[in-house]
Design an enzyme around this catalytic site. Structure first.
Site, PDB file in Angstrom:
ATOM      1  N   GLU A 197       0.801  -1.228   0.000  1.00 48.98           N
ATOM      2  CA  GLU A 197       0.000   0.000   0.000  1.00 48.98           C
ATOM      3  C   GLU A 197       0.833   1.277   0.000  1.00 48.98           C
ATOM      4  O   GLU A 197       0.774   2.092   0.949  1.00 48.98           O
ATOM      5  CB  GLU A 197      -0.969   0.014   1.193  1.00 48.98           C
ATOM      6  CG  GLU A 197      -1.944  -1.145   1.200  1.00 48.98           C
ATOM      7  CD  GLU A 197      -2.960  -1.080   2.348  1.00 48.98           C
ATOM      8  OE1 GLU A 197      -2.856  -0.156   3.175  1.00 48.98           O
ATOM      9  OE2 GLU A 197      -3.840  -1.931   2.402  1.00 48.98           O
ATOM     10  N   GLU A 222      -5.591  -8.498   0.693  1.00 52.45           N
ATOM     11  CA  GLU A 222      -6.283  -8.129   1.942  1.00 52.45           C
ATOM     12  C   GLU A 222      -7.735  -7.837   1.611  1.00 52.45           C
ATOM     13  O   GLU A 222      -8.035  -7.175   0.611  1.00 52.45           O
ATOM     14  CB  GLU A 222      -5.704  -6.857   2.588  1.00 52.45           C
ATOM     15  CG  GLU A 222      -4.358  -7.030   3.213  1.00 52.45           C
ATOM     16  CD  GLU A 222      -3.832  -5.741   3.848  1.00 52.45           C
ATOM     17  OE1 GLU A 222      -4.639  -4.885   4.274  1.00 52.45           O
ATOM     18  OE2 GLU A 222      -2.601  -5.605   3.914  1.00 52.45           O
TER      19      GLU A 222
END
Ligand code: IFM
Length: 456
Positions: free
Chosen positions: A167, A352
């Site tokens: 991320e 995720e």
């Protein structure tokens, strides 16, 4: 959707965590401090001053956690390596005791039939490198490649998939623009430079990997479809900016070798000059893309919210999580199809997906979390829908295996499919863990059994 479609037999079914969020003992066995150690120990930075000093104590309890994943029928575990356990000063001397910990974890996973999926960087930069400018220093690309070489040499024989950075958008936005995450800067000029250096570091690590490794390496992006709040030209333009800032900012340089044009408009004079050599470094062929999906963003023009001049609009329906994210499963299919349109047949993993809800503590060894069950039901069905539409989806990882340290929220947001009593470290699989296990066992058939009634 057709109920006869099933997930492929070789699908990776996992749960995900990250080092600082679950391991605890951040300075054990010769490890150096990370920026998260420093940030969480700075008064006022995290809720109630909570730190990752103990977290889920996975540093000592990993064998139990591995056994638990096996019981749930998972075949993969996505975890991250703490850079400052391996290189306490971020570069230079290697700490063999840091390598030992991950060596034992990886062997335990393999002994239980779980494939290790390793993230190299999940937000815990060695503090010693931050003292040298951290992600603002262009040398960080070399430091990261050096660290990557050390761990790849140690573990590539046993790791299934390597991810460079988790991320990058959150690292740059939370760490350098809005300041809620370590190292807590708020600086318009720093954020785009940090994004660029994160991408350069990703590219340098992939290059280092090609010289050393034989498995697969990719990048993990958190992607969020941006939908306009109305058809007005202002909202449509704001939605394009929001999409460029969060999504295309990272995907396009990696797969296309160019940044979206909107970024220069968003950052103005803070947008850095970018050389062709840097773009070539960033555009290394990758073997897969990891996608973290949580929600969508319904976007409106908002001249007060800088630098994007856009903000999100809350939706009228009641499905929001504890982190105030709209529950929107169709966005997962949309995201996977959107990536396929840009990356073709590149293998994709949902690295995720999950939700924080305020669960009741265990009663007689049970935790009922019907909203999380419905969250997983909806999103796993959306993943199956993407497969039906021809997306090359190879695996899915629930976030998270355990309730854990949710960064500046401390321990207040429970994302686990397994409840953790932080006073005793007792683990209790929630109903969502049992549900997920039934989906894994049936390769998706359990998604179509009668849903439990989830409270609004
Ligand atoms: O806990 C985080 C994780 O570290 C990165 N992705 C989002 C999760 C939930 O906020």
């Amino acid at each position: 959707m057709s109920e006869t479609i099933r997930f492929p037999g070789d699908f990776l079914w996992g749960a995900a965590t990250s080092a600082y969020q679950v391991e605890g003992s951040p300075l054990a066995d010769g490890a150096g401090p990370s920026i998260w150690h420093r940030f969480s120990h700075t008064p006022g930075r995290t809720l109630r001053g909570e730190t990752g000093d103990v977290a889920c104590d996975q540093y000592h309890r990993f064998a139990d956690d591995v056994a638990l994943m096996r019981e749930l029928g998972l075949n993969a575990y996505r975890f991250s390596i703490s850079w400052s356990r391996i290189l306490p000063a971020g570069k230079g001397t290697v700490n063999p005791r840091g390598l030992d910990f991950y060596d034992r974890l990886i062997d335990a996973l393999l002994a239980h039939g779980l494939a290790p999926v390793v993230t190299l960087y999940h937000w815990d930069l060695p503090a010693a490198l931050d003292d040298l400018g951290g992600w603002l220093n262009r040398d960080v690309a070399h430091w990261f490649a050096e660290y990557a070489r050390v761990v790849v040499r140690a573990f590539d024989d046993r790791v299934r998939l390597w991810a460079t950075v988790n991320e990058p958008w959150v690292v740059a936005d939370g760490g350098y623009l809005t300041g809620g995450l370590a190292p807590g800067h708020r600086n318009l000029f720093e954020a785009p430079r940090v994004s660029h250096n994160l991408l350069r570091a990703h590219g340098a690590a992939v290059q280092a990997y090609r010289a050393e490794g034989k498995r697969q390496i990719g990048l993990v992006l958190n992607l969020e479809p941006k939908h306009p709040a109305s058809d007005s030209p202002e909202d449509l333009a704001a939605t394009r900016r929001a999409d460029a800032y969060m999504n295309r900012h990272y995907l396009e340089p990696v797969v296309r070798g160019a940044y979206p044009a909107e970024l220069a408009e968003i950052f103005g004079e803070a947008w850095p000059d970018v050389t062709d050599a840097d773009l070539r470094l960033i555009r290394q062929p990758i073997d897969f893309l990891g996608i973290n999906y949580y929600t969508r963003g319904v976007t409106r023009a908002d001249p007060q919210t800088l630098p994007l001049r856009a903000s999100s609009v809350r939706q009228p329906h009641p499905w929001y999580t504890e982190t105030d994210w709209e529950v929107y499963p169709a966005g997962l299919t949309e995201t996977l199809v959107w990536v396929r349109e840009r990356c073709g047949d590149l293998p994709l993993y949902v690295t995720e997906n999950g939700a924080a809800f305020a669960d009741e503590p265990p009663v007689n060894g049970r935790v009922d979390d019907p909203r999380r069950v419905e969250y997983y039901r909806g999103h796993l069905a959306a993943a199956l829908d993407a497969l039906r539409r021809g997306v090359n989806l190879r695996g899915y990882f629930a976030w998270s295996l355990l309730d854990n340290y949710e960064w500046s929220h401390g321990y207040s947001k429970r994302f686990g499919i397994v409840h953790v009593d932080f006073a005793t470290q007792r683990r209790t699989p929630k109903a969502s863990a049992r549900f997920y296990a039934s989906v894994v066992r049936s390769r998706g058939a359990a998604l179509f059994s009668a849903p439990s009634a989830a409270p609004a």
